[in-house]
Motif scaffolding. Structure first.
Motif, PDB file in Angstrom:
ATOM      1  N   ILE A   1     -14.899 -25.186  15.791  1.00  0.00           N
ATOM      2  CA  ILE A   1     -15.489 -26.421  16.337  1.00  0.00           C
ATOM      3  C   ILE A   1     -14.468 -27.557  16.340  1.00  0.00           C
ATOM      4  O   ILE A   1     -14.292 -28.278  17.331  1.00  0.00           O
ATOM      5  N   MET A   2     -13.758 -27.687  15.213  1.00  0.00           N
ATOM      6  CA  MET A   2     -12.776 -28.771  15.108  1.00  0.00           C
ATOM      7  C   MET A   2     -11.581 -28.539  16.029  1.00  0.00           C
ATOM      8  O   MET A   2     -11.035 -29.484  16.613  1.00  0.00           O
ATOM      9  N   ALA A   3     -11.162 -27.283  16.180  1.00  0.00           N
ATOM     10  CA  ALA A   3     -10.017 -26.979  17.037  1.00  0.00           C
ATOM     11  C   ALA A   3     -10.351 -27.225  18.505  1.00  0.00           C
ATOM     12  O   ALA A   3      -9.503 -27.718  19.267  1.00  0.00           O
ATOM     13  N   ILE A   4     -11.563 -26.880  18.929  1.00  0.00           N
ATOM     14  CA  ILE A   4     -11.974 -27.115  20.317  1.00  0.00           C
ATOM     15  C   ILE A   4     -12.023 -28.614  20.613  1.00  0.00           C
ATOM     16  O   ILE A   4     -11.575 -29.074  21.674  1.00  0.00           O
ATOM     17  N   ILE A   5     -12.541 -29.394  19.661  1.00  0.00           N
ATOM     18  CA  ILE A   5     -12.574 -30.852  19.837  1.00  0.00           C
ATOM     19  C   ILE A   5     -11.154 -31.410  19.913  1.00  0.00           C
ATOM     20  O   ILE A   5     -10.836 -32.247  20.772  1.00  0.00           O
ATOM     21  N   ALA A   6     -10.276 -30.919  19.009  1.00  0.00           N
ATOM     22  CA  ALA A   6      -8.888 -31.390  18.992  1.00  0.00           C
ATOM     23  C   ALA A   6      -8.146 -31.007  20.270  1.00  0.00           C
ATOM     24  O   ALA A   6      -7.277 -31.746  20.741  1.00  0.00           O
ATOM     25  N   ALA A   7      -8.479 -29.864  20.853  1.00  0.00           N
ATOM     26  CA  ALA A   7      -7.821 -29.425  22.087  1.00  0.00           C
ATOM     27  C   ALA A   7      -8.352 -30.159  23.308  1.00  0.00           C
ATOM     28  O   ALA A   7      -7.612 -30.409  24.271  1.00  0.00           O
ATOM     29  N   ALA A   8      -9.642 -30.511  23.285  1.00  0.00           N
ATOM     30  CA  ALA A   8     -10.251 -31.162  24.451  1.00  0.00           C
ATOM     31  C   ALA A   8      -9.812 -32.617  24.594  1.00  0.00           C
ATOM     32  O   ALA A   8      -9.791 -33.150  25.704  1.00  0.00           O
ATOM     33  N   VAL A   9      -9.452 -33.257  23.493  1.00  0.00           N
ATOM     34  CA  VAL A   9      -9.082 -34.676  23.547  1.00  0.00           C
ATOM     35  C   VAL A   9      -7.765 -34.902  24.303  1.00  0.00           C
ATOM     36  O   VAL A   9      -7.720 -35.703  25.244  1.00  0.00           O
ATOM     37  N   PRO A  10      -6.659 -34.215  23.967  1.00  0.00           N
ATOM     38  CA  PRO A  10      -5.407 -34.485  24.693  1.00  0.00           C
ATOM     39  C   PRO A  10      -5.284 -33.785  26.041  1.00  0.00           C
ATOM     40  O   PRO A  10      -4.452 -34.175  26.869  1.00  0.00           O
ATOM     41  N   ASP A  11      -6.049 -32.722  26.276  1.00  0.00           N
ATOM     42  CA  ASP A  11      -5.890 -31.941  27.509  1.00  0.00           C
ATOM     43  C   ASP A  11      -7.263 -31.568  28.071  1.00  0.00           C
ATOM     44  O   ASP A  11      -7.996 -30.781  27.473  1.00  0.00           O
ATOM     45  N   HIS A  12      -7.603 -32.129  29.239  1.00  0.00           N
ATOM     46  CA  HIS A  12      -8.905 -31.859  29.865  1.00  0.00           C
ATOM     47  C   HIS A  12      -8.816 -30.808  30.972  1.00  0.00           C
ATOM     48  O   HIS A  12      -9.835 -30.469  31.571  1.00  0.00           O
ATOM     49  N   ARG A  13      -7.620 -30.306  31.242  1.00  0.00           N
ATOM     50  CA  ARG A  13      -7.458 -29.377  32.364  1.00  0.00           C
ATOM     51  C   ARG A  13      -8.010 -27.993  32.018  1.00  0.00           C
ATOM     52  O   ARG A  13      -7.740 -27.460  30.949  1.00  0.00           O
ATOM     53  N   ALA A  14      -8.755 -27.437  32.975  1.00  0.00           N
ATOM     54  CA  ALA A  14      -9.308 -26.092  32.771  1.00  0.00           C
ATOM     55  C   ALA A  14      -8.217 -25.033  32.829  1.00  0.00           C
ATOM     56  O   ALA A  14      -8.342 -23.964  32.208  1.00  0.00           O
ATOM     57  N   SER A  15      -7.123 -25.321  33.545  1.00  0.00           N
ATOM     58  CA  SER A  15      -6.029 -24.352  33.665  1.00  0.00           C
ATOM     59  C   SER A  15      -5.340 -24.095  32.333  1.00  0.00           C
ATOM     60  O   SER A  15      -4.741 -23.029  32.125  1.00  0.00           O
ATOM     61  N   SER A  16      -5.404 -25.050  31.423  1.00  0.00           N
ATOM     62  CA  SER A  16      -4.766 -24.876  30.110  1.00  0.00           C
ATOM     63  C   SER A  16      -5.469 -23.812  29.275  1.00  0.00           C
ATOM     64  O   SER A  16      -4.875 -23.261  28.343  1.00  0.00           O
ATOM     65  N   TRP A  17      -6.726 -23.527  29.603  1.00  0.00           N
ATOM     66  CA  TRP A  17      -7.507 -22.559  28.828  1.00  0.00           C
ATOM     67  C   TRP A  17      -7.501 -21.168  29.472  1.00  0.00           C
ATOM     68  O   TRP A  17      -8.136 -20.258  28.957  1.00  0.00           O
ATOM     69  N   ARG A  18      -6.778 -21.015  30.587  1.00  0.00           N
ATOM     70  CA  ARG A  18      -6.748 -19.735  31.278  1.00  0.00           C
ATOM     71  C   ARG A  18      -5.846 -18.752  30.535  1.00  0.00           C
ATOM     72  O   ARG A  18      -4.714 -19.072  30.170  1.00  0.00           O
ATOM     73  N   LEU A  19      -6.341 -17.535  30.314  1.00  0.00           N
ATOM     74  CA  LEU A  19      -5.571 -16.483  29.649  1.00  0.00           C
ATOM     75  C   LEU A  19      -5.192 -15.415  30.667  1.00  0.00           C
ATOM     76  O   LEU A  19      -6.000 -15.034  31.510  1.00  0.00           O
ATOM     77  N   SER A  20      -3.949 -14.917  30.568  1.00  0.00           N
ATOM     78  CA  SER A  20      -3.466 -13.860  31.456  1.00  0.00           C
ATOM     79  C   SER A  20      -3.167 -12.616  30.637  1.00  0.00           C
ATOM     80  O   SER A  20      -3.135 -12.663  29.395  1.00  0.00           O
ATOM     81  N   LEU A  21      -2.952 -11.522  31.323  1.00  0.00           N
ATOM     82  CA  LEU A  21      -2.650 -10.257  30.627  1.00  0.00           C
ATOM     83  C   LEU A  21      -1.179 -10.222  30.213  1.00  0.00           C
ATOM     84  O   LEU A  21      -0.392  -9.403  30.665  1.00  0.00           O
ATOM     85  N   ASN A  22      -0.813 -11.132  29.319  1.00  0.00           N
ATOM     86  CA  ASN A  22       0.552 -11.198  28.796  1.00  0.00           C
ATOM     87  C   ASN A  22       0.500 -11.761  27.382  1.00  0.00           C
ATOM     88  O   ASN A  22      -0.522 -11.651  26.703  1.00  0.00           O
ATOM     89  N   ILE A  23       1.575 -12.400  26.962  1.00  0.00           N
ATOM     90  CA  ILE A  23       1.653 -12.907  25.594  1.00  0.00           C
ATOM     91  C   ILE A  23       0.613 -13.987  25.328  1.00  0.00           C
ATOM     92  O   ILE A  23       0.196 -14.186  24.183  1.00  0.00           O
ATOM     93  N   THR A  24       0.174 -14.707  26.383  1.00  0.00           N
ATOM     94  CA  THR A  24      -0.838 -15.752  26.197  1.00  0.00           C
ATOM     95  C   THR A  24      -2.197 -15.191  25.805  1.00  0.00           C
ATOM     96  O   THR A  24      -3.057 -15.927  25.321  1.00  0.00           O
TER      97      THR A  24
END
Length: 364
Positions: free
Chosen positions: A238-261
């Motif tokens: 819960i705290m990590a999602i809040i901390a991530a949503a504050v500096p970055d609102h882009r949906a592309s930042s949360w996209r995962l690909s079939l690689n190291i990400t």
């Protein structure tokens, strides 16, 4: 008949001896396993961050996967355990989530400014900081009149001296698989990044030490390690999602690909936030927080060997000397702790022998 009884006694004795040896080695083996997991974690995380993934998103995904994995294991292993969560336990769970999330984010930031090898070497300060906090919260005893107490203080000072040397002195390149030509302007920038990264890593060490202290108290209030890991992971999610949503609102930042990400969050979540946190909770309950943090230097050795081959890092003289001082200081501190433990156990055993002798004499 007598020979059969003697053979059965010998078998039982051998079985108990094997159990005793394994029981003594078990916490050491578990901590060594965790060290290898953390070494791979440093390398994988750095590769993922180099690919452009946000450190906030990486922490959030790690907690999400870790909470799901530990919840499944808690359902299998601890479903029959009935433990009510008290208010103090809830506070500890929230603290574990806060300390774990903030500590991991700050660690990633410090590692981005330095390197995985440098970050793992600075992480060796965690045992010394944990020891200081344990004394402050009266979880560890310190007697300056005894050699063990003096060794603890000396080891802590040596470790912090090594960290200071690593921060202020880079030195010549000792090991490098790639030729590098650095201009004066870039050297100044590297030096500034080194100081900034060192301060961030020092702060992350403080948060990690506080995490182990809170974990040691939480497991006493809620004696179900896997469920405790799940609940603290949920709090961290819960705290990590809040901390991530504050500096970055882009949906592309949360996209995962079939690689190291995708591999990195899965590994961090299942192996680090899940399995290793559970193992550490078990060892902390039996051996204390200082024992768990004593294996940090092994992570440094593993990362230092892997770093030049995987990431093309260079090892510098200041880093090697500083890391050696930190490891030396750590084991001086541990020697003092072990001496103190042996002397206290000897004092506890002595009255028992005297009572037995008195009882025998009274029977005579």
């Amino acid at each position: 008949m007598g020979s059969e009884m003697e053979e059965s006694k010998e078998f039982v004795g051998e079985k108990n001896w094997k159990k005793t040896i394994f029981g003594r080695l078990k916490p050491y083996l578990l901590c060594v396993f965790c060290s290898f997991c953390y070494a791979a974690f440093n390398i994988i995380s750095m590769v993922c961050l180099d690919k452009g993934m946000s450190r906030y998103v990486l922490v959030a995904y790690g907690y999400v996967f870790g909470t799901v994995a530990t919840a499944f294991l808690a359902l299998l292993l601890e479903r029959k355990i009935e433990n009510k969560i008290s208010l103090p336990a809830c506070i500890d769970i929230l603290l574990l989530g806060l300390l774990g999330t903030s500590g991991r984010i700050v660690f990633y930031a410090g590692m981005e400014y330095t390197s995985p090898a440098f970050a793992s070497a600075m992480n060796n300060l965690v045992p010394s900081i944990t020891f200081i906090l344990a004394i402050f919260f009266r979880m560890e005893k310190l007697n300056l009149l005894k050699l063990s107490g003096q060794a603890k203080i000396a080891g802590t000072i040596i470790a912090f001296g090594g960290a200071t040397l690593m921060t202020l002195y880079k030195g010549i390149t000792v090991v490098s698989l790639h030729a590098s030509h650095t201009h004066a302007a870039s050297k100044i920038l590297i030096y500034r990044n080194l100081i900034k990264g060192s301060l961030l890593l020092l702060f992350s060490d403080l948060l990690a030490a506080a995490f182990y202290i809170v974990q040691a108290t939480a497991v006493k209030k809620y004696p179900a390690p896997m469920t405790l890991t799940t609940l603290s992971g949920l709090s961290g999610t819960i705290m990590a999602i809040i901390a991530a949503a504050v500096p970055d609102h882009r949906a592309s930042s949360w996209r995962l690909s079939l690689n190291i990400t995708l591999i990195a969050p899965l590994y961090i979540g299942i192996v680090i936030f899940g399995i290793t946190t559970y193992i550490q909770t078990i060892v902390v309950r039996t051996n204390g927080p200082v024992f768990v943090t004593a294996f940090r230097p092994l992570i440094t050795v593993i990362v230092a060997i892997m770093g030049p081959f995987i990431l093309g890092e260079a090892l510098h003289l200041g880093g090697i000397i500083g890391a050696t001082m930190i490891i030396l200081g750590l084991y001086v501190t541990l020697w003092g702790k072990e001496e103190e433990k042996q002397s206290s156990s000897h004092q506890l055993e002595t009255p028992v022998i005297c009572d037995q002798e008195i009882e025998i004499r009274s029977q005579k």
